[in-house]
Write an enzyme that holds these catalytic residues in place. Structure first.
Site, PDB file in Angstrom:
ATOM      1  N   HIS A 224      -0.259  -5.619  10.102  1.00 21.31           N
ATOM      2  CA  HIS A 224       0.117  -6.772   9.261  1.00 21.31           C
ATOM      3  C   HIS A 224      -1.089  -7.088   8.380  1.00 21.31           C
ATOM      4  CE1 HIS A 224       2.223 -10.230   7.967  1.00 21.31           C
ATOM      5  NE2 HIS A 224       2.274 -10.954   9.080  1.00 21.31           N
ATOM      6  N   HIS A 264       6.002  -0.452   3.690  1.00 21.14           N
ATOM      7  CA  HIS A 264       6.376  -1.849   3.926  1.00 21.14           C
ATOM      8  C   HIS A 264       7.755  -1.894   4.538  1.00 21.14           C
ATOM      9  CE1 HIS A 264       7.022  -6.112   3.232  1.00 21.14           C
ATOM     10  NE2 HIS A 264       5.714  -6.198   3.080  1.00 21.14           N
ATOM     11  N   ASP A 319      -1.921  -5.039   0.306  1.00 14.95           N
ATOM     12  CA  ASP A 319      -3.225  -4.790   0.920  1.00 14.95           C
ATOM     13  C   ASP A 319      -3.975  -3.631   0.282  1.00 14.95           C
ATOM     14  OD1 ASP A 319      -3.043  -6.839   2.722  1.00 14.95           O
ATOM     15  OD2 ASP A 319      -1.961  -5.639   4.189  1.00 14.95           O
TER      16      ASP A 319
HETATM   17  N1  ACO Z   1       1.324   6.280   5.673  1.00  8.95           N
HETATM   18  C1  ACO Z   1       2.023   7.392   5.988  1.00  8.95           C
HETATM   19  N2  ACO Z   1       3.285   7.366   6.476  1.00  8.95           N
HETATM   20  C2  ACO Z   1       3.831   6.173   6.652  1.00  8.95           C
HETATM   21  C3  ACO Z   1       3.156   4.980   6.334  1.00  8.95           C
HETATM   22  C4  ACO Z   1       1.847   5.073   5.835  1.00  8.95           C
HETATM   23  N3  ACO Z   1       1.154   3.985   5.536  1.00  8.95           N
HETATM   24  N4  ACO Z   1       3.971   3.929   6.611  1.00  8.95           N
HETATM   25  C5  ACO Z   1       5.108   4.438   7.082  1.00  8.95           C
HETATM   26  N5  ACO Z   1       5.026   5.790   7.106  1.00  8.95           N
HETATM   27  C6  ACO Z   1       6.073   6.716   7.559  1.00  8.95           C
HETATM   28  C7  ACO Z   1       6.149   6.732   9.072  1.00  8.95           C
HETATM   29  O1  ACO Z   1       5.297   7.692   9.637  1.00  8.95           O
HETATM   30  C8  ACO Z   1       7.611   7.063   9.272  1.00  8.95           C
HETATM   31  O2  ACO Z   1       7.791   8.435   9.070  1.00  8.95           O
HETATM   32  P1  ACO Z   1       8.814   9.285   9.981  1.00  8.95           P
HETATM   33  O3  ACO Z   1      10.146   8.657   9.731  1.00  8.95           O
HETATM   34  O4  ACO Z   1       8.680  10.673   9.470  1.00  8.95           O
HETATM   35  O5  ACO Z   1       8.339   9.092  11.376  1.00  8.95           O
HETATM   36  C9  ACO Z   1       8.306   6.340   8.132  1.00  8.95           C
HETATM   37  O6  ACO Z   1       7.319   6.190   7.127  1.00  8.95           O
HETATM   38  C10 ACO Z   1       8.851   4.975   8.512  1.00  8.95           C
HETATM   39  O7  ACO Z   1       7.803   4.267   9.158  1.00  8.95           O
HETATM   40  P2  ACO Z   1       8.038   3.016  10.079  1.00  8.95           P
HETATM   41  O8  ACO Z   1       6.842   2.798  10.942  1.00  8.95           O
HETATM   42  O9  ACO Z   1       9.367   3.119  10.753  1.00  8.95           O
HETATM   43  O10 ACO Z   1       8.188   1.881   9.011  1.00  8.95           O
HETATM   44  P3  ACO Z   1       8.006   0.352   9.306  1.00  8.95           P
HETATM   45  O11 ACO Z   1       8.950  -0.350   8.449  1.00  8.95           O
HETATM   46  O12 ACO Z   1       8.065   0.028  10.744  1.00  8.95           O
HETATM   47  O13 ACO Z   1       6.484   0.174   8.878  1.00  8.95           O
HETATM   48  C11 ACO Z   1       4.475  -0.671   8.205  1.00  8.95           C
HETATM   49  C12 ACO Z   1       5.988  -0.707   8.002  1.00  8.95           C
HETATM   50  C13 ACO Z   1       4.122  -1.092   9.613  1.00  8.95           C
HETATM   51  C14 ACO Z   1       3.828  -1.637   7.205  1.00  8.95           C
HETATM   52  C15 ACO Z   1       3.974   0.779   7.941  1.00  8.95           C
HETATM   53  O14 ACO Z   1       4.350   1.202   6.655  1.00  8.95           O
HETATM   54  C16 ACO Z   1       2.473   0.921   8.129  1.00  8.95           C
HETATM   55  O15 ACO Z   1       1.998   1.107   9.261  1.00  8.95           O
HETATM   56  N6  ACO Z   1       1.664   0.843   7.012  1.00  8.95           N
HETATM   57  C17 ACO Z   1       0.241   0.931   7.097  1.00  8.95           C
HETATM   58  C18 ACO Z   1      -0.332  -0.442   7.461  1.00  8.95           C
HETATM   59  C19 ACO Z   1      -0.185  -1.449   6.334  1.00  8.95           C
HETATM   60  O16 ACO Z   1      -0.475  -1.176   5.176  1.00  8.95           O
HETATM   61  N7  ACO Z   1       0.233  -2.667   6.682  1.00  8.95           N
HETATM   62  C20 ACO Z   1       0.382  -3.756   5.728  1.00  8.95           C
HETATM   63  C21 ACO Z   1       1.814  -4.102   5.535  1.00  8.95           C
HETATM   64  S1  ACO Z   1       2.002  -5.314   4.261  1.00  8.95           S
HETATM   65  C22 ACO Z   1       1.468  -6.746   4.928  1.00  8.95           C
HETATM   66  O17 ACO Z   1       1.532  -6.990   6.101  1.00  8.95           O
HETATM   67  C23 ACO Z   1       0.908  -7.684   4.021  1.00  8.95           C
END
Ligand code: ACO
Length: 382
Positions: A224, A264, A319
């Site tokens: 987050h 996201h 971010d």
């Molecule tokens: N880099 C690479 N791959 C990613 C990323 C990333 N940053 N984010 C998601 N993916 C991929 C996952 O590996 C997954 O792939 P798969 O289906 O082949 O396994 C797919 O995208 C879906 O990912 P989920 O984890 O199911 O997506 P979710 O909606 O739960 O995740 C989250 C959202 C937690 C923000 C995720 O994108 C992440 O971890 N991002 C990096 C951390 C980040 O930037 N957080 C800030 C969010 S914005 C905020 O809070 C202000």
């Protein structure tokens, strides 16, 4: 009762809200109908707070009155400053220090006897918390550097006063405007994890201090609010290792690591807040004569786009750009997430007030997957 399980509550509607709306398919964000682009360009953070808490944009008189109320509540009690000093000396994490200090504020709340359903009192308490968060954070940062905290300056706006208390120097107009804009961009964002945490706490009719304290805890996680620090750490790592940013991104992909600042739960395209901050990063890089972070972020974004991540909806979120903007403003890296909390407290308070107005205890259920009919074995026979 539906037995469908929605892990992570993805796509589940749990409340009605007039506060903010996100259309993730086109990257649109509005607060009470106003686009984030208009608010970021035209309104101060105080105006945005007023909009979120009171339902409409203030007139000049209303804004002046509101700003004065917020400004006069900035000071924190000496006991709290002492605690902050103790936490700084113990090398506490700034988010944890903020969580402790906000929780402690309730001991000095002049309306602590107000009834839980007195929402006018809750709003005033929320205003006090919001006014004091910058004072807490600036004092913490100064104590840990061996400096005395700086008294709030009531003549400065919310953003300008924080930068002043942090550095001891009145910020120039560019720094103040940029920081004010960053606060606006982070003020609210639907039912994200920390806002929902605050709402769950609020739904028990617990006090607003508990709700904001809980929100800070939820925001501290790397999935987050913590992501902006991870982005900055990454940029710094690339700089220190003299690695090519594209090479870094390729290695991260090959090792199956997530790229901080990308992806996201709601946006399927680039986060509109990221687009606004990217423009700011261009301006700051030019005015500071240093485009290192801009060069790295552009290279990483370009590479990931070529690799097809953007198409899959894994695009830059807020971010990805906020960290480098804060770094240009001279803000220490581990203060990035606390600053996010400073801005988002406004949204947490607005959501708690809105929810409590037609309150219903939030109490979901889990599908039980544990054993049934286990035979109890007395402790000495196990
Ligand atoms: N880099 C690479 N791959 C990613 C990323 C990333 N940053 N984010 C998601 N993916 C991929 C996952 O590996 C997954 O792939 P798969 O289906 O082949 O396994 C797919 O995208 C879906 O990912 P989920 O984890 O199911 O997506 P979710 O909606 O739960 O995740 C989250 C959202 C937690 C923000 C995720 O994108 C992440 O971890 N991002 C990096 C951390 C980040 O930037 N957080 C800030 C969010 S914005 C905020 O809070 C202000």
């Amino acid at each position: 009762m539906s037995s469908e399980l929605k892990r992570g509550l993805e796509g589940v509607l749990v409340a009605e809200s007039e506060l903010s709306y996100i259309d993730g398919s086109v990257g649109k964000l509005v607060y009470r109908g106003y686009t984030i682009e208009d608010l970021a360009q035209e309104a101060s953070y105080e105006e945005v707070l007023y909009l979120l808490w009171h339902g409409e944009l203030p007139t000049r008189e209303e804004l002046a009155e509101f700003e004065a109320r917020l400004a006069e509540e900035r000071r924190v009690d000496d006991d709290i400053l002492e605690t902050i000093e103790t936490l700084a000396a113990a090398d506490e994490d700034p988010m944890a220090a903020l969580r402790t200090a906000v929780s402690m504020l309730s001991a000095y709340e002049p309306e602590s006897e107000a009834e839980p359903d007195d929402l006018d009192a809750t709003l005033r308490k929320g205003r006090r918390i919001t006014a004091k968060i910058p004072t807490i954070l600036a004092a913490f940062d100064r104590f840990r550097q061996g400096n005395e905290p700086i008294e709030p300056d009531e003549t400065l706006g919310y953003a300008g006063n924080f930068l002043y208390m942090l550095t001891g120097v009145e910020p120039d107009a560019v720094a103040e405007e940029t920081f004010d804009m960053a606060l606006t961009l982070h003020a609210d964002h639907g039912l994200n994890a920390s806002t929902f945490t605050a709402m769950v706490i609020g739904s028990t009719m617990a006090d607003i201090y508990s709700a904001v304290t809980g929100g800070i805890g939820a925001l501290s996680g790397p999935l987050h609010g913590g992501a902006n620090e991870d982005v900055m750490r990454t940029l710094q790592e690339i700089e220190d290792s003299s690695k090519d940013p594209v090479e870094w991104a390729r290695d991260a992909r090959e090792e199956g690591r997530r790229i901080p600042g990308f992806g996201h739960r709601v946006y399927e395209v680039k986060d509109p807040r990221a687009t606004i901050l990217e423009e700011k990063l261009h301006d700051l890089s030019e005015s500071n004569g240093d485009d290192t972070w801009l060069e790295y972020t552009t290279a990483i974004e370009g590479y990931l786009e070529e690799e097809g991540l953007t198409e899959k909806g894994i695009a830059p979120n807020v971010d990805f750009y906020s960290g480098s903007v804060y770094d240009h403003l001279g803000i220490p890296m581990d203060m990035f997430t606390p600053i996010f909390a400073m801005a988002r407290a406004g949204g947490w308070i607005a959501h708690v007030l809105e929810y409590q107005d037609e309150n219903r205890l939030i109490r979901p259920r889990a599908r039980y997957t544990g054993p049934e009919d286990a035979e109890f074995v007395p402790i000495d026979e196990r």
